[in-house]
Design a protein around this motif. Structure first.
Motif, PDB file in Angstrom:
ATOM      1  N   SER A 194       0.814  -1.208   0.000  1.00  0.00           N
ATOM      2  CA  SER A 194       0.000   0.000   0.000  1.00  0.00           C
ATOM      3  C   SER A 194       0.849   1.261   0.000  1.00  0.00           C
ATOM      4  N   CYS A 195       2.138   1.128   0.283  1.00  0.00           N
ATOM      5  CA  CYS A 195       3.033   2.287   0.235  1.00  0.00           C
ATOM      6  C   CYS A 195       3.366   2.571  -1.220  1.00  0.00           C
ATOM      7  N   GLY A 196       3.928   3.700  -1.444  1.00  0.00           N
ATOM      8  CA  GLY A 196       4.291   4.062  -2.810  1.00  0.00           C
ATOM      9  C   GLY A 196       3.730   5.425  -3.119  1.00  0.00           C
ATOM     10  N   LYS A 197       3.650   5.731  -4.391  1.00  0.00           N
ATOM     11  CA  LYS A 197       3.182   7.043  -4.792  1.00  0.00           C
ATOM     12  C   LYS A 197       1.701   7.185  -4.467  1.00  0.00           C
ATOM     13  N   GLU A 198       1.386   8.175  -3.653  1.00  0.00           N
ATOM     14  CA  GLU A 198      -0.004   8.449  -3.368  1.00  0.00           C
ATOM     15  C   GLU A 198      -0.573   9.244  -4.533  1.00  0.00           C
ATOM     16  N   GLU A 199      -1.797   8.927  -4.877  1.00  0.00           N
ATOM     17  CA  GLU A 199      -2.436   9.674  -5.936  1.00  0.00           C
ATOM     18  C   GLU A 199      -2.889  11.010  -5.383  1.00  0.00           C
ATOM     19  N   SER A 200      -2.644  12.070  -6.124  1.00  0.00           N
ATOM     20  CA  SER A 200      -3.050  13.380  -5.649  1.00  0.00           C
ATOM     21  C   SER A 200      -4.359  13.773  -6.325  1.00  0.00           C
ATOM     22  N   PHE A 201      -5.161  14.488  -5.587  1.00  0.00           N
ATOM     23  CA  PHE A 201      -6.460  14.915  -6.085  1.00  0.00           C
ATOM     24  C   PHE A 201      -6.558  16.420  -5.967  1.00  0.00           C
ATOM     25  N   GLY A 214     -29.301  22.419 -22.501  1.00  0.00           N
ATOM     26  CA  GLY A 214     -29.746  23.570 -21.725  1.00  0.00           C
ATOM     27  C   GLY A 214     -29.445  23.458 -20.241  1.00  0.00           C
ATOM     28  N   ALA A 215     -28.837  22.367 -19.822  1.00  0.00           N
ATOM     29  CA  ALA A 215     -28.442  22.207 -18.418  1.00  0.00           C
ATOM     30  C   ALA A 215     -27.143  22.980 -18.170  1.00  0.00           C
ATOM     31  N   TYR A 216     -26.859  23.240 -16.920  1.00  0.00           N
ATOM     32  CA  TYR A 216     -25.616  23.905 -16.538  1.00  0.00           C
ATOM     33  C   TYR A 216     -24.800  22.965 -15.665  1.00  0.00           C
ATOM     34  N   VAL A 217     -23.492  22.909 -15.929  1.00  0.00           N
ATOM     35  CA  VAL A 217     -22.559  22.135 -15.107  1.00  0.00           C
ATOM     36  C   VAL A 217     -21.392  23.055 -14.768  1.00  0.00           C
ATOM     37  N   ALA A 218     -20.722  22.756 -13.654  1.00  0.00           N
ATOM     38  CA  ALA A 218     -19.592  23.591 -13.242  1.00  0.00           C
ATOM     39  C   ALA A 218     -18.437  22.704 -12.800  1.00  0.00           C
ATOM     40  N   PHE A 219     -17.232  23.132 -13.154  1.00  0.00           N
ATOM     41  CA  PHE A 219     -16.013  22.388 -12.834  1.00  0.00           C
ATOM     42  C   PHE A 219     -14.946  23.343 -12.322  1.00  0.00           C
ATOM     43  N   ASP A 220     -14.023  22.793 -11.533  1.00  0.00           N
ATOM     44  CA  ASP A 220     -12.818  23.530 -11.197  1.00  0.00           C
ATOM     45  C   ASP A 220     -11.928  23.457 -12.432  1.00  0.00           C
ATOM     46  N   ARG A 221     -11.254  24.539 -12.750  1.00  0.00           N
ATOM     47  CA  ARG A 221     -10.362  24.533 -13.915  1.00  0.00           C
ATOM     48  C   ARG A 221      -9.071  23.789 -13.646  1.00  0.00           C
ATOM     49  N   CYS A 222      -8.802  23.410 -12.398  1.00  0.00           N
ATOM     50  CA  CYS A 222      -7.573  22.695 -12.065  1.00  0.00           C
ATOM     51  C   CYS A 222      -7.568  21.328 -12.736  1.00  0.00           C
ATOM     52  N   SER A 223      -6.557  21.084 -13.538  1.00  0.00           N
ATOM     53  CA  SER A 223      -6.434  19.796 -14.209  1.00  0.00           C
ATOM     54  C   SER A 223      -6.213  18.697 -13.177  1.00  0.00           C
ATOM     55  N   SER A 237     -15.338  14.389 -18.012  1.00  0.00           N
ATOM     56  CA  SER A 237     -14.600  13.134 -18.155  1.00  0.00           C
ATOM     57  C   SER A 237     -13.332  13.307 -19.004  1.00  0.00           C
ATOM     58  N   PRO A 238     -12.302  12.497 -18.703  1.00  0.00           N
ATOM     59  CA  PRO A 238     -11.060  12.569 -19.480  1.00  0.00           C
ATOM     60  C   PRO A 238     -11.282  12.042 -20.897  1.00  0.00           C
ATOM     61  N   GLN A 239     -10.662  12.717 -21.871  1.00  0.00           N
ATOM     62  CA  GLN A 239     -10.827  12.330 -23.276  1.00  0.00           C
ATOM     63  C   GLN A 239      -9.516  12.016 -23.969  1.00  0.00           C
ATOM     64  N   LYS A 240      -8.407  12.517 -23.427  1.00  0.00           N
ATOM     65  CA  LYS A 240      -7.117  12.301 -24.064  1.00  0.00           C
ATOM     66  C   LYS A 240      -6.058  12.134 -22.990  1.00  0.00           C
ATOM     67  N   TRP A 241      -5.237  11.089 -23.136  1.00  0.00           N
ATOM     68  CA  TRP A 241      -4.162  10.820 -22.205  1.00  0.00           C
ATOM     69  C   TRP A 241      -3.216  12.009 -22.165  1.00  0.00           C
ATOM     70  N   PRO A 242      -2.663  12.371 -21.036  1.00  0.00           N
ATOM     71  CA  PRO A 242      -2.563  11.625 -19.792  1.00  0.00           C
ATOM     72  C   PRO A 242      -3.713  11.848 -18.810  1.00  0.00           C
ATOM     73  N   ALA A 243      -4.765  12.525 -19.229  1.00  0.00           N
ATOM     74  CA  ALA A 243      -5.915  12.707 -18.335  1.00  0.00           C
ATOM     75  C   ALA A 243      -6.572  11.350 -18.082  1.00  0.00           C
ATOM     76  N   GLU A 244      -6.725  11.011 -16.808  1.00  0.00           N
ATOM     77  CA  GLU A 244      -7.347   9.747 -16.427  1.00  0.00           C
ATOM     78  C   GLU A 244      -8.511   9.943 -15.473  1.00  0.00           C
ATOM     79  N   LYS A 280     -12.886  18.121 -11.339  1.00  0.00           N
ATOM     80  CA  LYS A 280     -13.653  18.267 -10.095  1.00  0.00           C
ATOM     81  C   LYS A 280     -14.935  19.034 -10.413  1.00  0.00           C
ATOM     82  N   ARG A 281     -16.046  18.440 -10.045  1.00  0.00           N
ATOM     83  CA  ARG A 281     -17.352  19.012 -10.384  1.00  0.00           C
ATOM     84  C   ARG A 281     -17.991  19.665  -9.164  1.00  0.00           C
ATOM     85  N   TYR A 282     -18.694  20.764  -9.413  1.00  0.00           N
ATOM     86  CA  TYR A 282     -19.446  21.466  -8.381  1.00  0.00           C
ATOM     87  C   TYR A 282     -20.928  21.417  -8.739  1.00  0.00           C
ATOM     88  N   SER A 283     -21.770  21.557  -7.733  1.00  0.00           N
ATOM     89  CA  SER A 283     -23.207  21.547  -8.007  1.00  0.00           C
ATOM     90  C   SER A 283     -23.652  22.925  -8.488  1.00  0.00           C
TER      91      SER A 283
END
Length: 134
Positions: free
Chosen positions: A16-23, A65-74, A108-115, A119-122
Motif C-alpha cells: 500500500s506504500c508508494g506514490k499516493e495519488e493526488s487529487f 440547456g443544463a448547466y454544469v460547473a467544474f474547477d479549472r484545475c487539471s 470526463s477525461p478524453q485524451k491521455w494523460p488525463a485519467e 472536479k465538479r461542483y453543483s
C-alpha cells in the motif's frame, strides 16, 4: 501460523506504500451569476470565473440547456494547479501543462494523460440565477 500472518500483514503494508495519488483539493466554493449575465459573458457557452476553487471555475451550458460547473484545475498533476482552457468548440478543454483533454459535458477525461474527471461542483438554478456550490 503467526509467522505467515505477520508476513501477509507486512506484505500489505509495503504494497500500500508508494506514490499516493493526488487529487484536486477541496476549497469552499460559493459563486452566483444570473442567467442573463452568463449569456453576456460566456464564450461558446463556457463562463470562466477566476479566483474561485483551486484554479478558477468553468460554468458550462450544455446542448440540452443544463448547466454544469467544474474547477479549472487539471486532474493531471493537480499539485501544479494548471488551469484547463476551453477549446473553441466549447465541448472540450485542454490542460496546457500536460496536453490532457476533458469533455465539458461531464468533465470526463478524453485524451491521455488525463485519467480522472475534472472536479465538479453543483449548480442550483433558482429565479433566473445560477448558484455554484460544493
Amino acid at each position: 501460523m503467526r509467522r505467515v500472518l505477520g508476513i501477509i500483514i507486512i506484505f500489505f503494508l509495503f504494497a500500500s506504500c508508494g506514490k499516493e495519488e493526488s487529487f484536486v483539493p477541496d476549497y469552499p466554493v460559493r459563486y452566483d451569476v444570473t442567467i442573463q449575465e452568463f449569456g453576456i459573458y460566456a464564450k461558446n457557452n463556457v463562463l470562466l470565473v477566476p479566483n474561485h476553487g483551486v484554479a478558477g471555475l468553468m460554468i458550462v451550458r450544455t446542448p440540452t440547456g443544463a448547466y454544469v460547473a467544474f474547477d479549472r484545475c487539471s486532474t493531471v498533476n493537480p499539485e501544479k494547479a494548471c488551469a484547463v482552457i476551453p477549446d473553441d468548440s466549447g465541448i472540450t478543454a485542454t490542460d496546457p501543462c500536460s496536453d490532457g483533454k476533458f469533455l465539458l459535458l461531464d468533465g470526463s477525461p478524453q485524451k491521455w494523460p488525463a485519467e480522472r474527471s475534472l472536479k465538479r461542483y453543483s449548480v442550483i438554478i433558482a429565479g433566473g440565477n445560477l448558484s455554484v456550490r460544493n
